[in-house]
Design a protein around this motif. Structure first.
Motif, PDB file in Angstrom:
ATOM      1  N   ALA A 134       0.813  -1.221   0.000  1.00  0.00           N
ATOM      2  CA  ALA A 134       0.000   0.000   0.000  1.00  0.00           C
ATOM      3  C   ALA A 134       0.844   1.267   0.000  1.00  0.00           C
ATOM      4  O   ALA A 134       0.291   2.373  -0.078  1.00  0.00           O
ATOM      5  CB  ALA A 134      -0.925   0.011   1.225  1.00  0.00           C
ATOM      6  N   LEU A 135       2.174   1.145   0.085  1.00  0.00           N
ATOM      7  CA  LEU A 135       3.036   2.316   0.222  1.00  0.00           C
ATOM      8  C   LEU A 135       3.296   3.019  -1.115  1.00  0.00           C
ATOM      9  O   LEU A 135       3.382   2.380  -2.167  1.00  0.00           O
ATOM     10  CB  LEU A 135       4.382   1.912   0.814  1.00  0.00           C
ATOM     11  CG  LEU A 135       4.426   1.449   2.262  1.00  0.00           C
ATOM     12  CD1 LEU A 135       5.878   1.188   2.669  1.00  0.00           C
ATOM     13  CD2 LEU A 135       3.792   2.469   3.191  1.00  0.00           C
ATOM     14  N   TYR A 136       3.463   4.344  -1.026  1.00  0.00           N
ATOM     15  CA  TYR A 136       3.915   5.171  -2.141  1.00  0.00           C
ATOM     16  C   TYR A 136       5.029   6.068  -1.625  1.00  0.00           C
ATOM     17  O   TYR A 136       4.857   6.765  -0.612  1.00  0.00           O
ATOM     18  CB  TYR A 136       2.783   6.042  -2.690  1.00  0.00           C
ATOM     19  CG  TYR A 136       1.759   5.275  -3.479  1.00  0.00           C
ATOM     20  CD1 TYR A 136       1.760   5.302  -4.872  1.00  0.00           C
ATOM     21  CD2 TYR A 136       0.786   4.506  -2.837  1.00  0.00           C
ATOM     22  CE1 TYR A 136       0.813   4.591  -5.601  1.00  0.00           C
ATOM     23  CE2 TYR A 136      -0.155   3.798  -3.555  1.00  0.00           C
ATOM     24  CZ  TYR A 136      -0.139   3.843  -4.941  1.00  0.00           C
ATOM     25  OH  TYR A 136      -1.072   3.130  -5.654  1.00  0.00           O
ATOM     26  N   GLU A 137       6.165   6.045  -2.313  1.00  0.00           N
ATOM     27  CA  GLU A 137       7.282   6.884  -1.898  1.00  0.00           C
ATOM     28  C   GLU A 137       7.017   8.332  -2.278  1.00  0.00           C
ATOM     29  O   GLU A 137       6.489   8.625  -3.357  1.00  0.00           O
ATOM     30  CB  GLU A 137       8.583   6.400  -2.537  1.00  0.00           C
ATOM     31  CG  GLU A 137       9.815   7.146  -2.036  1.00  0.00           C
ATOM     32  CD  GLU A 137      11.116   6.575  -2.565  1.00  0.00           C
ATOM     33  OE1 GLU A 137      12.181   7.147  -2.249  1.00  0.00           O
ATOM     34  OE2 GLU A 137      11.076   5.570  -3.306  1.00  0.00           O
ATOM     35  N   LEU A 138       7.411   9.248  -1.388  1.00  0.00           N
ATOM     36  CA  LEU A 138       7.243  10.677  -1.630  1.00  0.00           C
ATOM     37  C   LEU A 138       8.570  11.293  -2.063  1.00  0.00           C
ATOM     38  O   LEU A 138       9.591  11.122  -1.383  1.00  0.00           O
ATOM     39  CB  LEU A 138       6.748  11.378  -0.363  1.00  0.00           C
ATOM     40  CG  LEU A 138       5.362  10.989   0.133  1.00  0.00           C
ATOM     41  CD1 LEU A 138       5.062  11.683   1.461  1.00  0.00           C
ATOM     42  CD2 LEU A 138       4.288  11.319  -0.893  1.00  0.00           C
ATOM     43  N   PRO A 139       8.567  12.034  -3.158  1.00  0.00           N
ATOM     44  CA  PRO A 139       9.797  12.727  -3.564  1.00  0.00           C
ATOM     45  C   PRO A 139      10.052  13.921  -2.652  1.00  0.00           C
ATOM     46  O   PRO A 139       9.165  14.378  -1.920  1.00  0.00           O
ATOM     47  CB  PRO A 139       9.479  13.180  -4.991  1.00  0.00           C
ATOM     48  CG  PRO A 139       7.992  13.320  -5.024  1.00  0.00           C
ATOM     49  CD  PRO A 139       7.458  12.253  -4.105  1.00  0.00           C
ATOM     50  N   ASP A 140      11.271  14.441  -2.704  1.00  0.00           N
ATOM     51  CA  ASP A 140      11.641  15.561  -1.835  1.00  0.00           C
ATOM     52  C   ASP A 140      10.740  16.781  -2.052  1.00  0.00           C
ATOM     53  O   ASP A 140      10.501  17.551  -1.118  1.00  0.00           O
ATOM     54  CB  ASP A 140      13.103  15.957  -2.082  1.00  0.00           C
ATOM     55  CG  ASP A 140      14.081  14.891  -1.600  1.00  0.00           C
ATOM     56  OD1 ASP A 140      13.681  14.045  -0.781  1.00  0.00           O
ATOM     57  OD2 ASP A 140      15.242  14.916  -2.055  1.00  0.00           O
ATOM     58  N   ALA A 141      10.246  16.966  -3.270  1.00  0.00           N
ATOM     59  CA  ALA A 141       9.417  18.130  -3.567  1.00  0.00           C
ATOM     60  C   ALA A 141       8.066  18.091  -2.865  1.00  0.00           C
ATOM     61  O   ALA A 141       7.388  19.119  -2.756  1.00  0.00           O
ATOM     62  CB  ALA A 141       9.207  18.255  -5.076  1.00  0.00           C
TER      63      ALA A 141
END
Length: 337
Positions: A134-141
């Motif tokens: 269920a995870l989604y990685e978040l970019p630095d922006a």
């Protein structure tokens, strides 16, 4: 760890609870920010019929709009997840049924919903247990505040996408809550002419500041051609209103849910050749929302009214402390406060 628990109807407090331990295929996320929405307010009130429908029992752990950092991984999970900033899908299907296997896990009859259905503990706590799938990685922006706005944004993205909005469309969004205003922002990002209908004068002014073409009360709404109408209210009368005003052959999207039955005259739907579609959850729009926030095409930050600490959640849910400020509808909880 610290967690906000609803111990009975309209009663909640911050307590010490046992931290979660990840099993196979699961991770533990150290929570950063959490959004409070109307669903949380409704569940806090403790309506017995609603709790039974969602297979919930006290104590409740609310919170389904969240972001944080992976701090533990269970067996079989790639350790590369450790330390990554993430958000996640609220809808957790069984993974075995026909709906899950063909990509409709958000409609799984046996699904859990984080902080909403089946007593899966929510994110109003220092740590949250989540399946890695269920995870989604978040970019630095995508900052922590933006990350907590991904879940409602995904519902709005799905609403706009389902409405068939494109450059040159004229869209009417009903409602100036979080989903309504986010829908307006996503529709604008597609190049549509966007109008918003609401009752709160400050919220309508906020909508104008976000760049919509028109923000109207119902009695002032101009008689324009609406290619699509998105109902993001909880008013039982609005689905029929949407069908009445949409252009023949247009699309009506229902993302708001009223507390009582909202009836639609199927004769009007048929004679106008209108398509009416319901939206349940933002699962299919999560990555698109992350991308829109990261690129700056959509900026939800003006919708945040205030950021509070965990010990202020009860006051926000009970209405003792107003959720809105200058028309902005969203309250975030910062777990570091």
């Amino acid at each position: 760890m610290k967690a906000f628990l609803v111990t009975s109807a309209a009663t909640g407090s911050v307590d010490d609870v046992t931290p979660p331990q990840p099993r196979s295929g699961q991770v533990v996320v150290g929570i950063d920010h959490v959004g409070i929405c109307g669903t949380d307010v409704s569940l806090f009130a403790g309506d017995p019929a609603r709790l039974a429908q969602l297979d919930l029992s006290f104590p409740l752990r609310l919170g389904h709009e969240w972001d944080g950092r992976v701090i533990e991984v269970g067996e079989g999970v790639d350790p590369a997840w450790l330390g990554k900033r993430v958000t996640g899908d609220t809808m957790l299907g069984c993974g075995r049924c026909e709906r899950c296997l063909d990509g409709r896990h958000h409609l799984c009859a046996e699904r859990f919903e984080i902080g909403v259905r089946g007593n899966w503990p929510g994110a109003l706590a220092e740590r949250l247990l989540v399946p890695v799938a269920a995870l989604y990685e978040l970019p630095d922006a995508v900052t922590a505040e933006l990350g907590a706005m991904v879940e409602p944004g995904a519902n709005a993205w799905r609403s706009v996408h389902t409405a068939g909005v494109h450059e040159g469309s004229r869209v009417l969004v009903l409602g100036t809550g979080t989903i309504g205003l986010l829908s307006a922002l996503f529709a604008r990002a597609e190049g549509a002419e966007v109008h918003v209908l609401g009752r709160d004068r400050e919220a309508l002014e906020l909508a104008r500041s976000l760049g919509v073409t028109g923000a109207w009360t119902q009695d002032a709404l101009p008689a324009l051609t609406w290619d699509a109408v998105i109902d993001a209210t909880n008013a039982a009368s609005m689905p029929q209103f949407a069908v009445d005003v949409v252009e023949p052959g247009g699309r009506v999207v229902l993302v708001g849910i009223s507390g009582e039955p909202s009836l639609i005259d199927s004769r009007v739907v048929g004679r106008k050749d209108v398509t009416v579609v319901g939206i349940l959850g933002g699962s299919a729009g999560i990555q698109a929302t992350i991308d829109a926030y990261a690129s700056g095409r959509v900026d939800p930050l003006p919708l945040i009214s205030r950021i509070i600490g965990l010990d202020e959640v009860a006051a926000a849910l009970s209405g003792a402390r107003p959720m809105k400020s200058s028309g902005a509808p969203k309250v975030l909880v910062d777990l570091a406060r």
